[in-house]
Enzyme design. Structure first.
Site, short mmCIF file in Angstrom:
data_model
loop_
_atom_site.label_atom_id
_atom_site.label_comp_id
_atom_site.label_asym_id
_atom_site.label_seq_id
_atom_site.Cartn_x
_atom_site.Cartn_y
_atom_site.Cartn_z
N HIS A 186 6.85 5.87 1.55
CA HIS A 186 7.63 4.70 1.15
C HIS A 186 8.58 5.04 0.00
O HIS A 186 9.75 4.62 -0.01
CB HIS A 186 6.70 3.57 0.68
CG HIS A 186 5.81 3.02 1.74
ND1 HIS A 186 4.45 3.25 1.74
CD2 HIS A 186 6.05 2.25 2.83
CE1 HIS A 186 3.91 2.64 2.79
NE2 HIS A 186 4.85 2.03 3.46
N GLN B 253 2.64 -9.53 13.39
CA GLN B 253 2.66 -8.25 14.08
C GLN B 253 1.27 -7.65 14.23
O GLN B 253 1.13 -6.50 14.66
CB GLN B 253 3.60 -7.27 13.38
CG GLN B 253 3.19 -6.83 11.99
CD GLN B 253 4.31 -6.07 11.30
OE1 GLN B 253 5.32 -6.64 10.90
NE2 GLN B 253 4.15 -4.76 11.15
N ALA C 1 0.85 -1.19 0.00
CA ALA C 1 0.00 0.00 0.00
C ALA C 1 0.89 1.24 0.00
O ALA C 1 0.77 2.13 0.84
CB ALA C 1 -0.96 -0.01 1.18
#
Length: 395
Positions: free
Chosen positions: A150, A174, A145
């Protein structure tokens, strides 16, 4: 590939005098002067690391878009730019810093996408053996995503290493019970296109069966820096983070790894793990944090921002604003406890349903503080609708 390199070399030789002129002018007069020179016909890509580029972007666009084509003299200013990708696939990049030109090269080979460990190891070996010297490799671990935050990590990785690998894996270990594992956005095709545009050499996109095969029984737990904050609010979360990141390091064997500072505690956990386990690929000193990328209203970019309705998104901008106000009060000498209570009240009044924490912590040890110790950061996690937002800022 050889023909492309020959053409790039020819362009570089032809423009070497022009580049030197731009570099000296940039150092002396700033990038406004460089814009005027670039219009005459110069580099494919120039970045100026000084000042505020925004007033000149529109002027730059007018020259670049002339005739509906991308001329070779296009000037690029700043990291957050929608036109970077198209050019960076075709041209070498030169960065201007204090009058010095530093070449930064992107891979000209197509991006490889691998989903199995044997193919990953083969691809990494081929990247490292591409030239006579041992090429360096940077890793950017993600859960996909992808957004501009990023991609900023990817660009910094390209600056630090010869090749960039990105991993996309939504790590079930996680996520706690009742969290958004099933709802977490998965858009591999779109993410892959973004990475190709950035010149990424290798995309490692394993499935859960590749990361945690049948019989898997190992867990990595890092105490101390994982206590409190998200560690207290999400039990087991950082065990999952440490485990998957250690596996990614062992699988890709990068020289450098990059993480966003929005997850500051996560970065502290990963560095502590690398130090304690004597990891060498990467060494703890080669695990880099990259500053938070924010939307124009200050909200930290996050894949989970996509969950927000328009009304929730507007209200979410209260978070960074309230944090800035709290930091200003603390810097002015006001006590931390009532200041943080005021911050929580402001968030709840703006439409947040709950504040998980609003705390001062030491930036390195993550130890709880009752005031600024000269190395303090403000950490906040709050929920709006069903979305949990986190942020942190230096005090």
């Amino acid at each position: 590939r050889g023909l492309c390199l020959q053409r790039l070399h020819a362009v570089a030789v032809a423009h070497v005098e022009h580049r030197a002129r731009q570099g000296h002018v940039a150092a002396a007069l700033g990038f406004g002067a460089v814009l005027a020179i670039a219009v005459e016909g110069a580099l494919a890509h120039v970045e100026i690391e000084r000042g505020d580029f925004r007033p000149l972007v529109g002027e730059r666009h007018g020259h670049v878009h002339g005739g509906g084509a991308f001329p070779g003299a296009a000037l690029f200013v700043g990291e957050d730019d929608t036109m970077r990708g198209s050019h960076e696939r075709a041209f070498s990049i030169w960065r201007v810093t204090l009058g010095q030109w530093t070449p930064v090269y992107r891979s000209l080979a197509p991006m490889q996408t691998v989903t199995t460990l044997p193919h990953l190891r083969q691809a990494v070996d081929e990247l490292r053996a591409r030239d006579s010297k041992r090429d360096t490799l940077a890793l950017v671990p993600t859960m996909g995503a992808l957004h501009e935050g990023h991609l900023t990590l990817v660009r910094e990785a390209a600056r630090l290493a010869d090749h960039v690998a990105v991993s996309i894996f939504v790590n079930p270990r996680q996520f706690g019970e009742g969290e958004d594992l099933d709802a977490y956005p998965r858009q591999l095709a779109e993410d892959s296109a973004k990475l190709k545009a950035e010149g990424v050499a290798l995309l490692w996109a394993p499935g859960p069966e590749a990361m945690y095969p049948e019989g898997y029984a190992t867990n990595i737990s890092v105490s101390g820096v994982s206590d409190g904050l998200c560690g207290a609010d999400r039990p087991g979360h950082f065990d999952g983070v440490a485990t998957v990141v250690c596996k990614l390091f062992n699988q890709v064997r990068p020289d450098v790894a990059l993480f966003g500072e929005k997850d500051w505690q996560q970065l502290a956990v990963i560095r502590r793990m690398a130090r304690d386990l004597d990891l060498t690929q990467p060494h703890v000193d080669a695990i880099h944090g990259v500053p938070i990328v924010r939307d124009p209203d200050g909200l930290a970019m996050s894949s989970r921002n996509a969950y927000l309705s328009p009304e929730q998104r507007a209200a979410a901008a209260t978070l960074p604003r309230a944090m800035d106000e709290a930091i200003a009060r603390i810097r002015d000498g006001q006590e931390a406890a009532p200041t943080l209570a005021m911050l929580e009240d402001e968030l709840l009044g703006a439409g947040f349903s709950r504040v998980d924490y609003a705390e001062l912590r030491d930036a390195d040890s993550i130890a709880l503080l009752d005031g600024d110790n000269g190395n303090a950061r403000l950490f906040v996690a709050a929920r709006i609708g069903g979305t949990r937002l986190i942020d942190n800022k230096a005090v």
